[in-house]
Design a protein around this motif. Sequence first.
Motif, short mmCIF file in Angstrom:
data_model
loop_
_atom_site.label_atom_id
_atom_site.label_comp_id
_atom_site.label_asym_id
_atom_site.label_seq_id
_atom_site.Cartn_x
_atom_site.Cartn_y
_atom_site.Cartn_z
N LYS A 1 0.81 -1.22 0.00
CA LYS A 1 0.00 0.00 0.00
C LYS A 1 0.85 1.28 0.00
CE LYS A 1 -3.52 -2.27 2.77
NZ LYS A 1 -4.07 -2.33 4.13
N THR B 1 3.48 4.26 -1.06
CA THR B 1 3.83 4.98 -2.28
C THR B 1 5.26 4.60 -2.67
OG1 THR B 1 4.79 6.86 -1.08
CG2 THR B 1 2.41 6.97 -1.58
N TRP B 2 5.64 4.94 -3.87
CA TRP B 2 6.99 4.63 -4.34
C TRP B 2 8.04 5.27 -3.43
CZ3 TRP B 2 11.10 7.64 -5.83
CH2 TRP B 2 12.17 6.95 -6.40
N GLN B 3 7.80 6.51 -3.05
CA GLN B 3 8.77 7.22 -2.22
C GLN B 3 8.90 6.59 -0.83
OE1 GLN B 3 7.89 11.33 -1.34
NE2 GLN B 3 10.04 11.79 -0.97
N THR B 4 7.79 6.22 -0.23
CA THR B 4 7.83 5.58 1.10
C THR B 4 8.51 4.22 1.02
OG1 THR B 4 5.80 6.74 1.69
CG2 THR B 4 6.44 4.91 3.09
N ARG B 5 8.25 3.49 -0.06
CA ARG B 5 8.93 2.20 -0.23
C ARG B 5 10.43 2.40 -0.29
NH1 ARG B 5 5.58 -1.41 -4.66
NH2 ARG B 5 3.68 -1.62 -3.41
#
Length: 130
Positions: free
Chosen positions: A32, A34-38
């Motif tokens: 779930k 976002t790309w940045q949080t991942r």
Amino acid sequence: MEEKKEYIKLEDLEVYKLARELSKMGWAIYSKMTWQTRKIIGDQFIESIDSIGANIAESYGRFHYLDRVKFLYNSRGSMLEAINHWLSLMEEREIISKEEFANFKLISDKLSLKLNNYIQSIYNSKKELK
């Protein structure tokens, strides 16, 4: 007549089942993000969460008891990294809810106890052979 030993399959070990449960829960959170949080936190979290079960599996495939225990210690270290560091940061930064954190802690606390008992049982079985 020689007695046949019954071996427990890896998939039937309680420690492995609990580790796999944590991986499922971790993936639900990771997928779930976002790309940045991942990129910032998620990738390291999912790697450490998945490493718990991977190290238990690798330990299971080893013969010498010290080799087995080494991988179980690695598993325990990965669990501390995943739960005490990354998961805690995600709760602090409100990436996950307090309830999600509590559910993770419930399973990881069970796993921690079972993992420590498993390590001790390996040491004990070595002592019994002497």
